[in-house]
Motif scaffolding. Structure first.
Motif, PDB file in Angstrom:
ATOM      1  N   VAL A 184       0.832  -1.212   0.000  1.00 24.04           N
ATOM      2  CA  VAL A 184       0.000   0.000   0.000  1.00 24.04           C
ATOM      3  C   VAL A 184       0.864   1.260   0.000  1.00 24.04           C
ATOM      4  CG1 VAL A 184      -1.742   1.335   1.275  1.00 24.04           C
ATOM      5  CG2 VAL A 184      -1.780  -1.162   1.367  1.00 24.04           C
ATOM      6  N   ALA A 188       2.775  -0.291  -4.626  1.00 23.22           N
ATOM      7  CA  ALA A 188       1.769   0.183  -5.586  1.00 23.22           C
ATOM      8  C   ALA A 188       2.039   1.645  -5.989  1.00 23.22           C
ATOM      9  CB  ALA A 188       0.365  -0.001  -5.025  1.00 23.22           C
ATOM     10  N   ILE A 192       2.466   3.031  -9.822  1.00 28.56           N
ATOM     11  CA  ILE A 192       1.634   4.107 -10.383  1.00 28.56           C
ATOM     12  C   ILE A 192       2.535   5.213 -10.941  1.00 28.56           C
ATOM     13  CG2 ILE A 192      -0.030   5.911  -9.748  1.00 28.56           C
ATOM     14  CD1 ILE A 192      -1.072   3.674  -7.662  1.00 28.56           C
ATOM     15  N   ILE A 247      -3.713  -4.719  -3.911  1.00 26.69           N
ATOM     16  CA  ILE A 247      -3.832  -3.268  -3.736  1.00 26.69           C
ATOM     17  C   ILE A 247      -4.133  -2.594  -5.083  1.00 26.69           C
ATOM     18  CG2 ILE A 247      -2.601  -1.164  -3.026  1.00 26.69           C
ATOM     19  CD1 ILE A 247      -3.450  -3.211  -0.762  1.00 26.69           C
ATOM     20  N   LEU A 248      -3.535  -3.080  -6.167  1.00 25.88           N
ATOM     21  CA  LEU A 248      -3.814  -2.484  -7.477  1.00 25.88           C
ATOM     22  C   LEU A 248      -5.266  -2.711  -7.886  1.00 25.88           C
ATOM     23  CD1 LEU A 248      -0.556  -3.248  -9.486  1.00 25.88           C
ATOM     24  CD2 LEU A 248      -1.370  -1.019  -8.698  1.00 25.88           C
ATOM     25  N   ARG A 250      -7.824  -2.815  -5.784  1.00 26.10           N
ATOM     26  CA  ARG A 250      -8.589  -1.799  -5.042  1.00 26.10           C
ATOM     27  C   ARG A 250      -8.386  -0.412  -5.641  1.00 26.10           C
ATOM     28  NH1 ARG A 250      -8.969  -3.293   1.155  1.00 26.10           N
ATOM     29  NH2 ARG A 250      -8.873  -5.549   0.984  1.00 26.10           N
ATOM     30  N   PHE A 251      -7.141  -0.131  -6.034  1.00 29.65           N
ATOM     31  CA  PHE A 251      -6.822   1.163  -6.635  1.00 29.65           C
ATOM     32  C   PHE A 251      -7.662   1.375  -7.906  1.00 29.65           C
ATOM     33  CE2 PHE A 251      -4.396   3.515  -9.836  1.00 29.65           C
ATOM     34  CZ  PHE A 251      -4.167   4.701  -9.170  1.00 29.65           C
ATOM     35  N   THR A 252      -7.752   0.323  -8.719  1.00 27.72           N
ATOM     36  CA  THR A 252      -8.496   0.438  -9.976  1.00 27.72           C
ATOM     37  C   THR A 252      -9.974   0.732  -9.702  1.00 27.72           C
ATOM     38  OG1 THR A 252      -6.968  -1.216 -10.802  1.00 27.72           O
ATOM     39  CG2 THR A 252      -8.826  -0.716 -12.208  1.00 27.72           C
ATOM     40  N   GLU A 254     -11.236   2.296  -7.103  1.00 25.96           N
ATOM     41  CA  GLU A 254     -11.354   3.693  -6.647  1.00 25.96           C
ATOM     42  C   GLU A 254     -11.205   4.645  -7.835  1.00 25.96           C
ATOM     43  OE1 GLU A 254     -11.126   5.016  -3.085  1.00 25.96           O
ATOM     44  OE2 GLU A 254     -11.878   3.020  -2.590  1.00 25.96           O
ATOM     45  N   LEU A 255     -10.290   4.298  -8.737  1.00 26.13           N
ATOM     46  CA  LEU A 255     -10.057   5.146  -9.905  1.00 26.13           C
ATOM     47  C   LEU A 255     -11.306   5.214 -10.772  1.00 26.13           C
ATOM     48  CD1 LEU A 255      -7.693   6.765 -11.158  1.00 26.13           C
ATOM     49  CD2 LEU A 255      -7.163   4.750 -12.522  1.00 26.13           C
ATOM     50  N   THR A 277      -8.360  12.441   1.862  1.00 24.71           N
ATOM     51  CA  THR A 277      -6.947  12.162   1.573  1.00 24.71           C
ATOM     52  C   THR A 277      -6.040  13.263   2.135  1.00 24.71           C
ATOM     53  OG1 THR A 277      -7.181  13.174  -0.610  1.00 24.71           O
ATOM     54  CG2 THR A 277      -7.389  10.787  -0.491  1.00 24.71           C
TER      55      THR A 277
END
Ligand code: NAP
Length: 299
Positions: A184, A188, A192, A247-248, A250-252, A254-255, A277
């Motif tokens: 995290v 990741a 990015i 984690i990627l 989850r990131f996707t 959120e994106l 954030t």
């Protein structure tokens, strides 16, 4: 004096920072180093990085009370195989690798019964590499996480004192938790940054040098992180695969949610998200873990 004799295997950014840190603290007797290439060994000799630079890893660890593996994650197992038979009974073995589970799996099969293995990871570093890039202050007020193997309490206590002498705060955790947290906070984000710089590079071909000339600070931070050592980061992603992919994923998600908010003009969603954030950023500063921008990406 915490250790009489220390051996550093690998003489790059982290090892050279440790050597300077040990000298500053005066916490060890002698430092012996080894690097695989003759060129790095010569540079280390020229700058007087260690008291002695050995010509083989096995020679470097003879008599050492503490052996620190400072090579890329994928090289830890093969290096351990070379030094296992030469290590002094009662010595402590540690490493500084950015991933913990795969290093333990690679090192343990070669580990002599008489050696205590206390894996470690200083959460400090820059995008620079090699024996001339280290500096004593690198670990000041940064965390060093240890993931000790069972039965190594006394060795862990001593290694904790060692890292504290180098300026670090020491935390103990288990290897699985370490790998997830670092996915995290470090792995990741690096991926990015690599991706964003790659996208800008593609765009740069269209807009010529605008990407470079008009680099705003956000992009400049990404380029610094994306300048990190390719071998080190290749190994990190290949060896912390599951946690990074989790984690990627989850990131996707959120994106996509942010993408939808932009498309539908959902300003409330964007504002609430950025407010959340911003609070995280303030928490990091309050914890003293980012006094200035260059700390970003240092692990
Ligand atoms: P570095 O500056 O690139 O130095 C790497 C050292 O390992 C060099 O001495 C190199 O030898 C040697 N090496 C490379 N490949 C090898 C191989 N296949 N077999 C034997 N030796 C090899 O790297 P670093 O930044 O110090 O990173 C070292 C470790 O610290 C890595 O495990 C990394 O995950 C971890 N770490 C890095 C950072 C960071 O930000 N840089 C932060 C925390 C932890 P030659 O010079 O002779 O090629």
């Amino acid at each position: 004096m915490i250790y009489e004799k220390v051996a550093l295997i690998g003489l790059g950014h982290i090892a050279s920072s440790m050597a300077h840190g040990m000298r500053r603290a005066g916490c060890v007797g002698t430092i012996t180093g080894f690097a695989r290439s003759a060129e790095t060994r010569q540079t280390a000799r020229d700058i007087g990085l260690c008291d002695r630079v050995a010509d083989s890893a096995a020679d470097a660890v003879l008599d050492a009370d503490l052996v620190v593996l400072c090579v890329p994650v994928g090289a830890m197992g093969p290096v351990m195989e070379q030094i296992a038979g030469a290590m002094k009974p009662g010595a402590t073995l540690t490493d500084v690798g950015s991933v913990k589970r795969s290093i333990i799996a690679a090192v343990e099969p070669h580990l002599p019964d008489t050696v205590d293995f206390v894996p470690g990871h200083p959460l400090a570093g820059t995008e620079h590499s090699g024996p001339t890039s280290g500096f004593a202050e690198l670990f000041d007020n940064r965390w060093c996480l240890l993931t000790p193997l069972p039965g190594t309490e006394a060795a862990t206590e001593k290694l904790t004192k060692f890292w504290e002498a180098l300026g670090a705060n020491v935390g103990v955790t288990d290897p699985e938790h370490h790998d997830l947290v670092l996915a995290v906070t470090s792995h990741a984000p690096h991926l990015i940054a690599y991706t964003m710089v790659g996208v800008a590079d593609d765009l740069g071909r269209v807009t010529e040098s605008e990407v470079i000339n008009y680099s705003a600070t956000g992009f400049r931070d990404f380029t610094r992180i994306a300048a990190s050592d390719p071998t080190m980061w290749r190994d990190v992603f290949l060896t912390n695969k599951d946690a990074t992919l989790e984690i990627l994923g989850r990131f996707t998600e959120e994106l996509f949610a942010l993408q939808r908010a932009i498309r539908t003009g959902d300003g409330d969603h964007l504002h609430a998200y950025f407010t959340r954030t911003r609070a995280i950023r303030r928490g990091i500063i309050d914890a003293g873990q980012d006094t200035d921008a260059p700390n970003f990406g240092r692990d």
